[in-house]
Scaffold this motif. Sequence first.
Motif, short mmCIF file in Angstrom:
data_model
loop_
_atom_site.label_atom_id
_atom_site.label_comp_id
_atom_site.label_asym_id
_atom_site.label_seq_id
_atom_site.Cartn_x
_atom_site.Cartn_y
_atom_site.Cartn_z
N PHE A 157 51.23 0.88 108.07
CA PHE A 157 50.41 0.85 106.86
C PHE A 157 49.30 1.90 106.97
O PHE A 157 48.55 1.93 107.95
N LYS A 158 49.19 2.78 105.99
CA LYS A 158 48.25 3.89 106.04
C LYS A 158 46.85 3.53 105.53
O LYS A 158 45.92 4.32 105.69
N GLY A 159 46.73 2.38 104.92
CA GLY A 159 45.42 1.96 104.44
C GLY A 159 44.59 1.33 105.55
O GLY A 159 44.90 1.42 106.73
N ARG A 160 43.53 0.65 105.16
CA ARG A 160 42.61 0.01 106.10
C ARG A 160 42.95 -1.47 106.23
O ARG A 160 43.25 -2.13 105.24
N TYR A 161 42.93 -1.98 107.45
CA TYR A 161 43.02 -3.42 107.60
C TYR A 161 41.94 -3.89 108.59
O TYR A 161 41.57 -3.18 109.52
N LEU A 162 41.43 -5.10 108.35
CA LEU A 162 40.32 -5.62 109.14
C LEU A 162 40.34 -7.14 109.11
O LEU A 162 40.97 -7.76 108.23
N GLU A 289 56.66 -8.18 104.35
CA GLU A 289 56.45 -7.00 105.19
C GLU A 289 55.52 -6.01 104.48
O GLU A 289 55.28 -6.11 103.27
N PHE A 290 55.01 -5.08 105.28
CA PHE A 290 54.19 -4.00 104.75
C PHE A 290 54.97 -2.70 104.78
O PHE A 290 55.82 -2.48 105.66
N THR A 291 54.67 -1.82 103.82
CA THR A 291 55.14 -0.44 103.89
C THR A 291 53.91 0.44 104.10
O THR A 291 52.82 -0.06 104.33
N GLU A 292 54.08 1.73 104.02
CA GLU A 292 52.94 2.64 104.24
C GLU A 292 51.83 2.43 103.19
O GLU A 292 50.66 2.61 103.49
N ARG A 302 56.32 -6.46 94.74
CA ARG A 302 55.64 -5.47 95.56
C ARG A 302 54.31 -5.11 94.88
O ARG A 302 54.23 -5.00 93.66
N GLU A 303 53.27 -4.95 95.69
CA GLU A 303 51.97 -4.54 95.17
C GLU A 303 51.48 -3.33 95.97
O GLU A 303 51.48 -3.36 97.22
N ASP A 304 51.11 -2.26 95.29
CA ASP A 304 50.48 -1.14 95.96
C ASP A 304 49.08 -1.56 96.40
O ASP A 304 48.32 -2.14 95.61
N ILE A 305 48.73 -1.28 97.63
CA ILE A 305 47.45 -1.73 98.16
C ILE A 305 46.77 -0.63 98.97
O ILE A 305 47.40 0.29 99.48
N ASP A 306 45.44 -0.76 99.05
CA ASP A 306 44.63 0.18 99.83
C ASP A 306 44.04 -0.46 101.08
O ASP A 306 43.65 0.25 102.01
#
Length: 506
Positions: A157-162, A289-292, A302-306
């Motif tokens: 995943f290219k976004g931010r996770y925390l 699952e997650f994609t990029e 599916r939801e586009d996410i940041d």
Amino acid sequence: MAKRVAIIGGGSSGLCAIKACLQEGLEPICFEATRDIGGLWRFEHGSSRASVAAGGVAHSRPQRGPGEPPTAALAIPPLHCPWPAPSHALLPRSPHTQTSVCCVSKRPDFAATGQWEVVTESEGKQEAAVFDAVLVCSGHHTKAHLPLSAFPGIEKFKGRYLHSRDYKDARDFTDKRVVIIGIGNSGSDLAVEISQTAKQVSSRSGVLVGRGYPIDIVLTTRMKTFLQQLMSSSMVSDFAEKQLNARFNHSHYGLKPKHRILDQHPTVNDDLPNRIISGRVLVKPNIQEFTETSAIFEDGTREDIDAVVFATGYSFSFPFLEKYVKVVENQIPLYKFMFPPDLEKPTLAFIGLIQPLGAIMPISELQCRWATRVFKGLNKLPPQHDMEADIKYVKSQRHTIQVDYIPYMDELACQVGVKPNLLTLFLTDPKLALEVTFGPCTPYQYRLRGPGKWEGAREAILTQQQRVLKPLQTRHVEKQALAPAVPLIFKLVGAVAVLAVIFAYL
């Protein structure tokens, strides 16, 4: 010379410990690793430690009356601040900060003296000091539980996770699309707050408990606890779920979970339904699952996410005490969730290491009242085998330290000698007895008698309902006289019948 007590942690439990020590004539020395006191209730932007978010509030009210020792040692005037929560800005300051505890170990003569050597570090320098007792008040929100392996694709995943402990301000997610994993109290609070700035927030489904008033005022009464003990778990769940769905249908909002309401810690958030109905929060199934750039859910959507926020809880440990206490899968063998049963001298206690179905601050205070009396020899603990037989835990990684508020408070109160005597109250002060039985079980009840008795407790109990409503009454509304739905005679007969059943079980 007063006995010296080391207090590890300067949060709400640590402040309770300081107050209890002083009231018992002990000398408290508090060590707080961060730069100020307050623990979870002190807001710090940019800090990675667990703490309240910028918009955080509590779901229970810190009851306190004029002249009464503050329930959690927080100097908060009850008539001048809203009941849902004290602001994190109202906490007093302390000189014992930026000092971490490295090691706590028994002195060579521990079997005779019960003394501990505490090694601390501040500004790169270590010091050792001897204490007659130790209170561990660092809590259980210490190590973030981040189950990344349970979410395939998160590594790409290219976004931010925390983790939720790293969240501080909704402005960090302005115009972002955010997925929140976990719909407990932290997850629902974050969904509401982040949705005020984000483009869209997606969250997993779960139970919502929202009544418009502090949860301890609404649900935590002796009568409701007594009736719950008479009913099966299924009956209680049926009744509670019917009451909650009377306000709004949880199925229509996508909030109805697969489990029953009593099977997990309840979620409390009055704002979440409004965010859902306005479209700012989407309630989704579990993530497959997650994609990029997106999240794929179990229903195939599916939801586009940041960004992804994991509100997945905590695990706890006490590395400075690892010689004497072992934490295995969030379980630690403690008598009444406080005392290690195998020590030669009862001079070590854990405060606030619980997940109550109710407010934690009053519990911490009563724990401290008991612990300090044990340290002074005024109360005795049972033999080791009896304490070990009493230890039991909920079989769940998230809920191993969960307790029911009133039963646990009454257990502590019996140890201290401050549990209210309902039979005596009904014979000597029926008005007070009715409020103690049917009204919210606020900490004043444990100040009516015994050690720490407060003369203002009776008046505080009888006027607590007015104080709950006081912050709301910024506009006077004329009351309309309504005919009672049930004749008074039937109410009296019903009350007598209920009291007869109560006394039969006392």
